[in-house]
Scaffold this motif. Sequence first.
Motif, PDB file in Angstrom:
ATOM      1  N   GLY A 176      -8.785  -7.783 -13.640  1.00 57.78           N
ATOM      2  CA  GLY A 176      -9.388  -9.019 -13.172  1.00 57.78           C
ATOM      3  C   GLY A 176      -8.814  -9.527 -11.868  1.00 57.78           C
ATOM      4  O   GLY A 176      -9.406 -10.402 -11.228  1.00 57.78           O
ATOM      5  N   ASP A 177      -7.661  -8.993 -11.449  1.00 57.33           N
ATOM      6  CA  ASP A 177      -7.056  -9.402 -10.183  1.00 57.33           C
ATOM      7  C   ASP A 177      -7.621  -8.574  -9.032  1.00 57.33           C
ATOM      8  O   ASP A 177      -8.141  -7.475  -9.229  1.00 57.33           O
ATOM      9  N   ASP A 178      -7.482  -9.108  -7.822  1.00 57.20           N
ATOM     10  CA  ASP A 178      -7.833  -8.349  -6.630  1.00 57.20           C
ATOM     11  C   ASP A 178      -6.685  -7.428  -6.253  1.00 57.20           C
ATOM     12  O   ASP A 178      -5.513  -7.815  -6.335  1.00 57.20           O
ATOM     13  N   THR A 181     -10.473  -5.384  -9.900  1.00 55.53           N
ATOM     14  CA  THR A 181     -10.320  -4.427 -10.989  1.00 55.53           C
ATOM     15  C   THR A 181     -10.920  -5.001 -12.270  1.00 55.53           C
ATOM     16  O   THR A 181     -10.585  -6.110 -12.673  1.00 55.53           O
ATOM     17  N   HIS A 182     -11.813  -4.235 -12.910  1.00 54.60           N
ATOM     18  CA  HIS A 182     -12.490  -4.724 -14.108  1.00 54.60           C
ATOM     19  C   HIS A 182     -12.144  -3.934 -15.370  1.00 54.60           C
ATOM     20  O   HIS A 182     -12.259  -4.462 -16.476  1.00 54.60           O
ATOM     21  N   SER A 183     -11.750  -2.682 -15.239  1.00 54.20           N
ATOM     22  CA  SER A 183     -11.523  -1.827 -16.406  1.00 54.20           C
ATOM     23  C   SER A 183     -10.115  -1.248 -16.369  1.00 54.20           C
ATOM     24  O   SER A 183      -9.569  -0.960 -15.293  1.00 54.20           O
ATOM     25  N   LEU A 184      -9.528  -1.060 -17.555  1.00 57.11           N
ATOM     26  CA  LEU A 184      -8.203  -0.469 -17.658  1.00 57.11           C
ATOM     27  C   LEU A 184      -8.253   1.007 -17.305  1.00 57.11           C
ATOM     28  O   LEU A 184      -9.286   1.661 -17.425  1.00 57.11           O
ATOM     29  N   VAL A 198      -4.544   0.111 -13.737  1.00 58.29           N
ATOM     30  CA  VAL A 198      -5.005  -1.241 -14.054  1.00 58.29           C
ATOM     31  C   VAL A 198      -4.625  -1.547 -15.502  1.00 58.29           C
ATOM     32  O   VAL A 198      -4.959  -0.785 -16.416  1.00 58.29           O
ATOM     33  N   TYR A 199      -3.919  -2.670 -15.707  1.00 57.24           N
ATOM     34  CA  TYR A 199      -3.364  -3.026 -17.006  1.00 57.24           C
ATOM     35  C   TYR A 199      -4.002  -4.306 -17.556  1.00 57.24           C
ATOM     36  O   TYR A 199      -4.695  -5.027 -16.847  1.00 57.24           O
ATOM     37  N   LYS A 200      -3.683  -4.594 -18.815  1.00 58.84           N
ATOM     38  CA  LYS A 200      -3.936  -5.904 -19.409  1.00 58.84           C
ATOM     39  C   LYS A 200      -2.592  -6.483 -19.837  1.00 58.84           C
ATOM     40  O   LYS A 200      -1.601  -5.757 -19.986  1.00 58.84           O
TER      41      LYS A 200
END
Length: 225
Positions: free
Chosen positions: A57-59, A106-109, A133-135
């Motif tokens: 979700g971050d740029d 970023t939308h997907s892990l 890309v993490y959560k």
Amino acid sequence: MLVRASIAIAVAGPGSLGTALASAATTASSGGTAAPAASGNSHLKVTVTPRQHVLRGDDDPVHGSVRPGRRGRSVLIQVRRDGDGWQTVAHATTGADGRFRASWTTHSLGNYAVRAKVGSTGPSGKAEHGVIVYKASQASWYGPGFYGNRTACGETLRPSTLGVAHKTLPCGTKVALYYHGHAVTVPVIDRGPYAAGREYDLTAETKHRLHFGSTGTVWSAPHAH
């Protein structure tokens, strides 16, 4: 501290489609070093620096340069996830010094490769740089009092065991973890944790490598590596 790495891509300029591309060089500095150009002065040297570890979700800011410097060159920022095709996610234009800036959301892990390409057609370098890309996940740790016991995945737990416990991920699933500048990828070896709101229990060795405390928030990406 966020870790950055630079990749350099040699991109064929107009009229040089038949010329062999230069080999791309990967460095671990924030400034970036361009790859040596192939024969001929028509080749451009492109450097691009993405951020390696990003929360979903971050740029993800991307910057770089095209040499020789010239205002107005069109630069495509492209990403590829886990072997899929390249997708253009941002556009940039070079300034008079050849530098450019852009960002993509970023939308997907998972694992991504990021590159910059000059123009919409023509060959591009093969250098790729990995971005994960993490959560955000709540975690704790365990170990003392359980050493010598068999885990739910059939492994003997020791102080040196690398891994995590998770309630549902299949045994052996690789999980990328990131915590305040430290990163490690470990397998699921056990079931748990059972405290409300927590997603992972880290083994003592995993905790040590991440410089993690007793409980807190880590960034996690299952199936990443």
